[in-house]
Enzyme design. Structure first.
Site, PDB file in Angstrom:
ATOM      1  CE  LYS A   1      13.152 -15.186  80.671  1.00 38.15           C
ATOM      2  NZ  LYS A   1      11.863 -15.876  80.846  1.00 38.15           N
TER       3      LYS A   1
ATOM      4  CB  SER B   1      12.829 -19.500  82.028  1.00 39.76           C
ATOM      5  OG  SER B   1      11.845 -18.584  81.580  1.00 39.76           O
TER       6      SER B   1
ATOM      7  CB  SER C   1       9.143 -18.118  83.259  1.00 38.57           C
ATOM      8  OG  SER C   1       9.566 -19.406  82.942  1.00 38.57           O
TER       9      SER C   1
HETATM   10  N1  GLN Z   1       8.941 -23.759  83.701  1.00 40.81           N
HETATM   11  C1  GLN Z   1       8.084 -23.686  82.560  1.00 40.81           C
HETATM   12  C2  GLN Z   1       8.752 -24.340  81.373  1.00 40.81           C
HETATM   13  O1  GLN Z   1       9.784 -24.862  81.526  1.00 40.81           O
HETATM   14  C3  GLN Z   1       7.718 -22.278  82.290  1.00 40.81           C
HETATM   15  C4  GLN Z   1       8.595 -21.548  81.365  1.00 40.81           C
HETATM   16  C5  GLN Z   1       8.165 -20.139  81.140  1.00 40.81           C
HETATM   17  O2  GLN Z   1       7.177 -19.665  81.712  1.00 40.81           O
HETATM   18  N2  GLN Z   1       8.867 -19.482  80.255  1.00 40.81           N
HETATM   19  O3  GLN Z   1       8.226 -24.344  80.310  1.00 40.81           O
END
Ligand code: GLN
Length: 473
Positions: A74, A149, A173
């Protein structure tokens, strides 16, 4: 080609194919799947060169534990001399000065890094629509999101563009995109894997976790990545168990599984509920004890998570000021102008929203009402888990309330987007290890994920049950 590293490795060892062949295969798939927009950079020549070095080592019997495993990373994780965009315009041409510990440990065992994957800007999002480099598409249905994400990393594994990928999980994420793309995604206990080289979003929540097609590969990669690192003071000095050899054996009669009786189930898709119930029924009929547990404060997870993570993000993202690195606005007259304009031009709308929210909850007049209170609720959520784990060994629940939603469906409604994290954020607030495994499909043919949460540092318990369900259910 190969869904399983052990099989690949034995074929590499016997000379049936070479690591160069493997890299070529994945490069061809990356090219074929270009429209999915999963990769931000691909290291074509370098990956082939590394592979040919790995082939020599395999011949000489000096190859590491991950020789020939092709991995995508990532783009919030540093890889020396490679661009590190974090899905943001503000870091468009920024090159990392060092390599993240977790990535370095994979490289040291002869894994081959094939490229960096697309993600929501600074890992903020649940759909991958917040990337400055365009949305990622779900391989099951190109009109749908892959989750976020770490959407690019999930898609890279699902569409067979690499064998394993790394993502980061601050609020879900890794697990949420794994669920939406039909692959396995694991979030380790906070402090189990070093965060050195992971671009900070919310430092007390951020974790690095792998995606793969099976639990065995997750266990192997985790075993290599985990463990103390002097470069991260929150990384815990605790022995790393031999996950990959421990997960095979399981004693059903000794394991009690918790199901959360007060789980907020509003908006839970029926097929997801039914599939979860089916797995629970299967476990019951195979000798597992099933017991209801309560997590009375879990219903406040989303609010607590979004107060605390935005507060941490507003502080972490203060460093992108146009002065030292990253995007600098061209025509500013004063330093303040430069700071404001660089940030205005460089950050996308979701990141700006979170910086504003975080600054607000930390501001003098509101600190007690929001930030301090949320910290207390975080403690209560942690306590809920501690109490539950006195009664049961593992907890099972869905990973997401729905399967993959349409691109554009939620982007203008942050609240409904945030609700996607309803089942994942609580174990980030508490720090517990958790996994998402694919357990079926809904009526439209979209993957459904199941989540297993364990006691702190009981990665083995989580991986064992995940492996058992995937192999037998
Ligand atoms: N969807 C969550 C957010 O928007 C998780 C993001 C993540 O785990 N990086 O914060």
């Amino acid at each position: 080609m190969y869904n399983d590293y052990a099989v690949l490795r034995s074929d590499l060892n016997s000379g049936k194919l070479t690591a160069v062949d493997v890299v070529k295969y994945y490069l061809a798939n990356i090219e074929k799947g270009k429209h999915l927009n999963a990769f931000l950079s691909v290291f074509k020549e370098e990956a082939k060169e590394t592979a040919s070095e790995v082939d020599k080592k395999i011949k000489n019997c000096t190859a590491g534990r991950l020789a020939g495993m092709v991995v995508a990373v990532k783009d919030v994780l540093s890889l020396k001399n490679k661009t590190l965009t974090c899905g943001s315009k503000i870091l468009e041409n920024f090159e990392a000065l060092y390599t993240a510990t977790a990535v370095q440990r994979l490289i040291d065992e002869d894994a081959i890094i094939i490229g960096k994957t697309n993600c929501d800007e600074f890992a903020m999002g649940s759909s991958n629509e917040n990337s400055a480099y365009g949305a990622v598409k779900n391989p099951y249905d190109h009109t749908r999101v892959p989750g976020g994400s770490s959407g690019g990393s999930a898609v890279a594994v699902a569409a067979d563009m690499c064998m394993v990928s790394l993502g980061t999980d601050t609020g879900g994420s890794v697990r949420q995109p794994a669920a939406l793309c039909g692959v396995v995604g694991f979030k380790p206990t906070y402090g189990r894997v070093s965060r050195f080289g992971l671009t900070a979003f919310a430092s007390s929540f951020d974790t690095i976790g792998p995606f793969a097609k099976n639990v065995q590969d997750i266990a192997l990669v985790l075993e290599v990545m985990a463990g103390w690192d002097e470069k991260d003071s929150t990384c815990v000095k605790k022995e790393v168990e031999n996950y990959s050899s421990a997960i095979g054996s399981i004693n059903e009669n000794e394991m009690t599984i918790g199901i959360v009786s007060d789980l907020p189930s509003e908006g839970l898709q029926k097929e997801i509920k039914d599939t979860t119930d089916k797995v629970i029924g299967f476990l019951k009929s195979n000798g597992y004890q099933i017991k209801p547990v309560e997590l009375p404060h879990a219903k406040y997870s989303i609010q607590t998570y979004y107060i605390l993570t935005t507060a941490e993000a507003s502080s972490n993202l203060a460093r992108y000021d146009g002065a030292r690195y990253g995007h600098r606005s061209k025509d500013s007259k004063t330093t303040e102008d430069m700071n404001v304009n660089s940030r205005t031009e460089g950050f996308g709308p979701e990141v700006k929203r979170r910086i504003m929210l975080g600054t607000y909850v930390l501001s003098a007049g509101y600190y007690d009402a929001y930030y301090k209170k949320a910290q207390r609720v975080r403690r209560l959520i942690k306590q809920d888990f501690e109490n539950a784990f006195k009664e049961v060994d593992l907890i099972i629940m869905p990973t997401t309330p729905t399967t993959a939603f349409k691109i554009g469906e939620k982007i203008d409604d942050p609240l409904s987007m945030y609700l996607n994290d309803i089942f994942t954020t609580s174990s980030n607030l508490s720090g517990n290890p958790s996994i998402s495994i694919p357990v079926g499909m809904d009526n439209s043919g979209l993957p459904i994920g199941l989540q297993i949460i364990g006691r702190d540092f009981d990665e083995i318990g989580v991986l064992k049950l995940a492996n058992y369900i995937m192999r037998n259910c």
